[in-house]
Motif scaffolding. Structure first.
Motif, PDB file in Angstrom:
ATOM      1  N   VAL A 157      51.075   4.097 -36.724  1.00 55.14           N
ATOM      2  CA  VAL A 157      50.982   5.080 -37.801  1.00 55.14           C
ATOM      3  C   VAL A 157      51.600   6.398 -37.328  1.00 55.14           C
ATOM      4  O   VAL A 157      51.126   6.993 -36.359  1.00 55.14           O
ATOM      5  N   PHE A 158      52.659   6.831 -38.022  1.00 55.00           N
ATOM      6  CA  PHE A 158      53.306   8.101 -37.715  1.00 55.00           C
ATOM      7  C   PHE A 158      52.965   9.118 -38.807  1.00 55.00           C
ATOM      8  O   PHE A 158      53.208   8.850 -39.996  1.00 55.00           O
ATOM      9  N   PRO A 159      52.412  10.285 -38.445  1.00 53.96           N
ATOM     10  CA  PRO A 159      52.214  11.321 -39.465  1.00 53.96           C
ATOM     11  C   PRO A 159      53.557  11.905 -39.900  1.00 53.96           C
ATOM     12  O   PRO A 159      54.461  12.089 -39.080  1.00 53.96           O
ATOM     13  N   ILE A 160      53.696  12.157 -41.195  1.00 55.18           N
ATOM     14  CA  ILE A 160      54.889  12.814 -41.741  1.00 55.18           C
ATOM     15  C   ILE A 160      54.559  14.293 -41.881  1.00 55.18           C
ATOM     16  O   ILE A 160      53.718  14.685 -42.690  1.00 55.18           O
ATOM     17  N   LEU A 161      55.195  15.129 -41.080  1.00 61.58           N
ATOM     18  CA  LEU A 161      54.810  16.524 -40.950  1.00 61.58           C
ATOM     19  C   LEU A 161      55.399  17.393 -42.056  1.00 61.58           C
ATOM     20  O   LEU A 161      56.525  17.153 -42.512  1.00 61.58           O
ATOM     21  N   ASN A 162      54.629  18.400 -42.471  1.00 61.18           N
ATOM     22  CA  ASN A 162      55.191  19.393 -43.382  1.00 61.18           C
ATOM     23  C   ASN A 162      56.012  20.389 -42.573  1.00 61.18           C
ATOM     24  O   ASN A 162      56.095  20.291 -41.335  1.00 61.18           O
ATOM     25  N   ALA A 163      56.619  21.380 -43.244  1.00 54.86           N
ATOM     26  CA  ALA A 163      57.539  22.295 -42.559  1.00 54.86           C
ATOM     27  C   ALA A 163      56.842  23.078 -41.450  1.00 54.86           C
ATOM     28  O   ALA A 163      57.392  23.274 -40.360  1.00 54.86           O
ATOM     29  N   THR A 164      55.616  23.524 -41.703  1.00 50.69           N
ATOM     30  CA  THR A 164      54.878  24.295 -40.701  1.00 50.69           C
ATOM     31  C   THR A 164      54.552  23.429 -39.490  1.00 50.69           C
ATOM     32  O   THR A 164      54.740  23.843 -38.336  1.00 50.69           O
ATOM     33  N   GLN A 165      54.058  22.229 -39.744  1.00 44.14           N
ATOM     34  CA  GLN A 165      53.724  21.317 -38.647  1.00 44.14           C
ATOM     35  C   GLN A 165      54.959  20.934 -37.847  1.00 44.14           C
ATOM     36  O   GLN A 165      54.922  20.878 -36.621  1.00 44.14           O
ATOM     37  N   ALA A 166      56.061  20.666 -38.556  1.00 45.92           N
ATOM     38  CA  ALA A 166      57.293  20.281 -37.877  1.00 45.92           C
ATOM     39  C   ALA A 166      57.812  21.419 -37.013  1.00 45.92           C
ATOM     40  O   ALA A 166      58.268  21.205 -35.878  1.00 45.92           O
ATOM     41  N   GLY A 179      55.665  12.846 -36.613  1.00 41.50           N
ATOM     42  CA  GLY A 179      54.897  13.284 -35.465  1.00 41.50           C
ATOM     43  C   GLY A 179      54.643  12.155 -34.492  1.00 41.50           C
ATOM     44  O   GLY A 179      55.145  11.028 -34.650  1.00 41.50           O
ATOM     45  N   THR A 180      53.845  12.425 -33.481  1.00 46.74           N
ATOM     46  CA  THR A 180      53.486  11.417 -32.485  1.00 46.74           C
ATOM     47  C   THR A 180      52.606  10.344 -33.125  1.00 46.74           C
ATOM     48  O   THR A 180      51.704  10.672 -33.910  1.00 46.74           O
ATOM     49  N   PRO A 181      52.859   9.069 -32.834  1.00 49.43           N
ATOM     50  CA  PRO A 181      52.022   8.027 -33.436  1.00 49.43           C
ATOM     51  C   PRO A 181      50.553   8.205 -33.084  1.00 49.43           C
ATOM     52  O   PRO A 181      50.206   8.628 -31.970  1.00 49.43           O
ATOM     53  N   LEU A 182      49.681   7.908 -34.057  1.00 44.78           N
ATOM     54  CA  LEU A 182      48.252   8.107 -33.879  1.00 44.78           C
ATOM     55  C   LEU A 182      47.684   7.142 -32.850  1.00 44.78           C
ATOM     56  O   LEU A 182      48.224   6.058 -32.632  1.00 44.78           O
ATOM     57  N   VAL A 183      46.575   7.557 -32.243  1.00 46.61           N
ATOM     58  CA  VAL A 183      45.955   6.769 -31.179  1.00 46.61           C
ATOM     59  C   VAL A 183      44.812   5.934 -31.744  1.00 46.61           C
ATOM     60  O   VAL A 183      43.959   6.433 -32.487  1.00 46.61           O
ATOM     61  N   ASN A 184      44.817   4.682 -31.392  1.00 49.80           N
ATOM     62  CA  ASN A 184      43.706   3.782 -31.672  1.00 49.80           C
ATOM     63  C   ASN A 184      42.724   3.923 -30.520  1.00 49.80           C
ATOM     64  O   ASN A 184      42.940   3.377 -29.434  1.00 49.80           O
ATOM     65  N   THR A 185      41.649   4.669 -30.747  1.00 49.64           N
ATOM     66  CA  THR A 185      40.724   4.980 -29.651  1.00 49.64           C
ATOM     67  C   THR A 185      40.015   3.733 -29.121  1.00 49.64           C
ATOM     68  O   THR A 185      39.548   3.730 -27.988  1.00 49.64           O
ATOM     69  N   ILE A 187      41.292   1.003 -28.218  1.00 47.51           N
ATOM     70  CA  ILE A 187      42.039   0.402 -27.108  1.00 47.51           C
ATOM     71  C   ILE A 187      42.841   1.448 -26.341  1.00 47.51           C
ATOM     72  O   ILE A 187      43.625   1.104 -25.452  1.00 47.51           O
ATOM     73  N   SER A 188      42.660   2.732 -26.711  1.00 47.60           N
ATOM     74  CA  SER A 188      43.373   3.843 -26.055  1.00 47.60           C
ATOM     75  C   SER A 188      44.882   3.605 -26.043  1.00 47.60           C
ATOM     76  O   SER A 188      45.560   3.773 -25.023  1.00 47.60           O
ATOM     77  N   ALA A 189      45.402   3.207 -27.199  1.00 45.75           N
ATOM     78  CA  ALA A 189      46.837   2.958 -27.341  1.00 45.75           C
ATOM     79  C   ALA A 189      47.272   3.397 -28.736  1.00 45.75           C
ATOM     80  O   ALA A 189      46.449   3.559 -29.650  1.00 45.75           O
ATOM     81  N   SER A 190      48.575   3.595 -28.910  1.00 43.19           N
ATOM     82  CA  SER A 190      49.087   4.133 -30.171  1.00 43.19           C
ATOM     83  C   SER A 190      49.522   3.031 -31.135  1.00 43.19           C
ATOM     84  O   SER A 190      50.587   3.089 -31.742  1.00 43.19           O
ATOM     85  N   TYR A 191      48.684   2.000 -31.259  1.00 42.78           N
ATOM     86  CA  TYR A 191      48.963   0.928 -32.209  1.00 42.78           C
ATOM     87  C   TYR A 191      47.678   0.168 -32.482  1.00 42.78           C
ATOM     88  O   TYR A 191      46.691   0.263 -31.730  1.00 42.78           O
ATOM     89  N   TRP A 192      47.692  -0.609 -33.569  1.00 42.08           N
ATOM     90  CA  TRP A 192      46.579  -1.480 -33.926  1.00 42.08           C
ATOM     91  C   TRP A 192      47.078  -2.915 -33.877  1.00 42.08           C
ATOM     92  O   TRP A 192      47.968  -3.292 -34.643  1.00 42.08           O
TER      93      TRP A 192
END
Length: 410
Positions: A157-166, A179-185, A187-192
């Protein structure tokens, strides 16, 4: 007869005005832009390409813009998605494990901005819901998995940033930067990962397609177990922060080889094609859980490869790869009734419909190296070939996406 100079100038001015009028008229007739990725370009290590077409609002003609095609920014592009504001295109390049962000110009041209890598190996499908881009990888990351030692796929899952966030991420970055892919806590990894409780260690779940239902939102991934030859749908609910949680009853056993998946705009129904059984399975979405429709499954043509519903969920379209045609179904309480089938180019693998008028349907034809266009009769669901259809594309088109003309921010 020889004209004197003032009359010549007047004639030239009139001709110029007439030409300008027709150019302006042609410009206003462009109702949408269509983006078609092609997996193969010249040379074994060359980038793939993205063809850009304009749709004429009167004839439905799909015509390449003069500067098309554009490099895809990687090798073997296989999937694409449009940002929520229709100002950016995201292209997944399978062989580079990358997603390239393109800003879309007012004239439909593509301007590459950023490239991010997917957490896993070989991205194959993408979907956008809310401010998140969901990317399905064929395999989980190294060193756990590899093409030589495959294991089940995963979704990031990648967040799509608005202008301020970007801008905070990196100065001068445009809106819709990923943005940076979200973390699946868990398994402590950035995927499900795609997994089934009680499955054997040797079971490998191979994903094939993804869709994001608007109500929830819920994310559904179609795939199959390469060991047992059973098909599944993996369902997730996306939290307000974008992180995923499996829905009750997931994964659900569906057919043998699910090949495509789609939901209607309201998020009430889900459809899954099976390319081995030549069927489409229909479900009602109840709080993320899937309940089979009363008359499901529904017959398709040979080797269905893609499915799409129009914006009003009045009609459904199924591309049949083996038969090289497009079947149209009426939709009533989610159930499908086939109305007819229409010839496309050879082996259609993707379907799109114009977002402006919900009137022009098109397919990417993998072996036909072409894009077929049709005009939908909203009264009876019949299709009429668009002018000069099919249109040529680059070799082996794989995916389609479309935006409303004039929606670009550039």
């Amino acid at each position: 007869m020889k004209l004197n100079k003032p009359i010549q100038l007047l004639a030239i001015s009139a001709a110029s005005l007439l030409a300008a009028f027709f150019l302006s008229a042609c410009a206003t007739l462009t109702v949408d832009f269509v983006y078609v990725t092609s997996a193969q370009a010249a040379g074994p290590n060359s980038y793939g390409e993205v063809d850009v077409y304009e749709i004429n609002s009167e004839s439905g003609r799909i015509r390449r813009i003069v500067t098309s095609p554009f490099p895809s920014g990687g090798r073997n592009p296989v999937a694409e998605a449009v940002s929520p504001d229709e100002a950016d295109l995201y292209v997944a390049n399978r062989d580079d494990n990358s997603i390239v962000q393109f800003v879309i110009g007012n004239d439909g041209k593509l301007y590459p901005q950023n490239t991010v890598n997917t957490p896993g190996i070989f991205p194959l499908a993408t979907a956008v819901a809310g401010n998140f881009l969901y990317v399905v990888d064929t395999f989980q990351p190294l060193p756990t998995c590899s093409p030589a030692s495959p294991c089940s796929g995963a979704v990031a899952v990648f967040p799509i940033l608005n202008a301020t966030q970007a801008g905070a991420l990196k100065p001068a970055q445009p809106a819709d930067t990923l943005g940076t892919p979200l973390v699946n806590t868990a398994i402590s990894a950035s995927y499900w990962p795609l997994s089934l409780s009680g499955a054997a260690a040797s079971d490998v779940f191979v994903p094939t397609a993804v869709t994001a239902a608007s109500s929830g939102p819920y994310v559904y991934i179609a795939g199959y177990d390469s060991t047992t030859s059973l098909g599944y749908v993996f369902g997730f609910v996306s939290g307000s922060d974008g992180t995923l949680t499996s829905v009750p009853g997931s994964p659900l056993a569906v057919g043998t080889h699910p090949s495509a998946i789609a939901s209607d705009k309201s998020g009430a129904y889900l459809y899954v094609t099976d390319s081995t059984r030549d069927l489409v399975y229909g479900f009602q979405i109840n709080g993320g859980e899937l309940a089979a429709l009363s008359n499901s499954p529904f017959a398709t043509g040979g080797q269905p490869s893609a499915i799409l519903l129009d914006a009003n969920a009045k009609y459904a379209f199924v591309a049949n790869g083996q038969d090289s045609n497009l079947s149209v179904y009426s939709v009533s309480s989610g159930n499908l009734t086939r109305l007819g089938s229409y010839t496309t180019g050879t082996q259609p693998v993707a379907i799109g419909i114009d977002p402006s008028l919900n009137q022009f349907v098109f397919t990417a034809n993998f072996l036909g190296n072409s894009v077929s266009g049709f005009q939908l009769n909203s009264s009876d669901g019949s299709l009429l070939n668009s002018q000069f259809s099919p249109s040529p594309s680059n070799a082996n088109p794989t995916a389609v996406a479309a935006i409303t003309h004039g929606s670009s921010k550039k």
